[in-house]
Design an enzyme around this catalytic site. Sequence first.
Site, PDB file in Angstrom:
ATOM      1  N   HIS A  97      -3.877  -5.035  22.345  1.00 12.00           N
ATOM      2  CA  HIS A  97      -4.727  -5.565  23.425  1.00 12.00           C
ATOM      3  C   HIS A  97      -6.138  -5.882  22.927  1.00 12.00           C
ATOM      4  O   HIS A  97      -7.121  -5.657  23.627  1.00 12.00           O
ATOM      5  CB  HIS A  97      -4.792  -4.611  24.613  1.00 12.00           C
ATOM      6  CG  HIS A  97      -3.499  -3.944  24.935  1.00 12.00           C
ATOM      7  ND1 HIS A  97      -2.394  -4.640  25.377  1.00 12.00           N
ATOM      8  CD2 HIS A  97      -3.106  -2.650  24.834  1.00 12.00           C
ATOM      9  CE1 HIS A  97      -1.385  -3.806  25.550  1.00 12.00           C
ATOM     10  NE2 HIS A  97      -1.798  -2.597  25.228  1.00 12.00           N
ATOM     11  N   CYS A  98      -6.230  -6.352  21.701  1.00 16.92           N
ATOM     12  CA  CYS A  98      -7.515  -6.684  21.062  1.00 16.92           C
ATOM     13  C   CYS A  98      -8.423  -5.457  20.928  1.00 16.92           C
ATOM     14  O   CYS A  98      -9.649  -5.582  20.936  1.00 16.92           O
ATOM     15  CB  CYS A  98      -8.232  -7.810  21.806  1.00 16.92           C
ATOM     16  SG  CYS A  98      -7.265  -9.333  21.900  1.00 16.92           S
ATOM     17  N   THR A  99      -7.827  -4.282  20.838  1.00 21.01           N
ATOM     18  CA  THR A  99      -8.612  -3.052  20.695  1.00 21.01           C
ATOM     19  C   THR A  99      -8.075  -2.211  19.534  1.00 21.01           C
ATOM     20  O   THR A  99      -7.883  -1.004  19.671  1.00 21.01           O
ATOM     21  CB  THR A  99      -8.599  -2.218  21.990  1.00 21.01           C
ATOM     22  OG1 THR A  99      -7.236  -1.837  22.277  1.00 21.01           O
ATOM     23  CG2 THR A  99      -9.179  -2.975  23.161  1.00 21.01           C
TER      24      THR A  99
END
Length: 140
Positions: A97-99
């Site tokens: 999740h782009c994390t």
Amino acid sequence: GKFEAGTPAICEAIGLGVACDYLDAIGMDALERFEHELGAYMYEELVKHIEGITIYGPNPRDEPRAALAAFNVEGLHATDVSMILDQYGIAVRSGHHCTQPLHHHLGINASARASLYIYNTKEEVDEFVQKLKETINFFR
């Protein structure tokens, strides 16, 4: 610049204006209350009904949280959970999740995430929880 080629994003600007009018009619305070209530409901239902679930982020009883649940189920990979839920018609995301730094910090390689908005209902949350149970049973 002064002499840009092409047509400006007129449709997008009109759509943005309509979206702003829609949200203004609902009221941002009402939207925030709805999201917090539905997000807390999803959190509580997952904790109550899904054995071995880890939900990342604060308990909504302790502090407000977004209307989403990033989670893992013990012994299952998030991508596998996501794939089976998709076959039931339940859309969740899986992965980083782009994390990536957060996932690294948490010591996990991926998570699944269910997100809610103004168009979701408690009945849909109940359906999600039921299908998540069925997904877990598929693997066990």
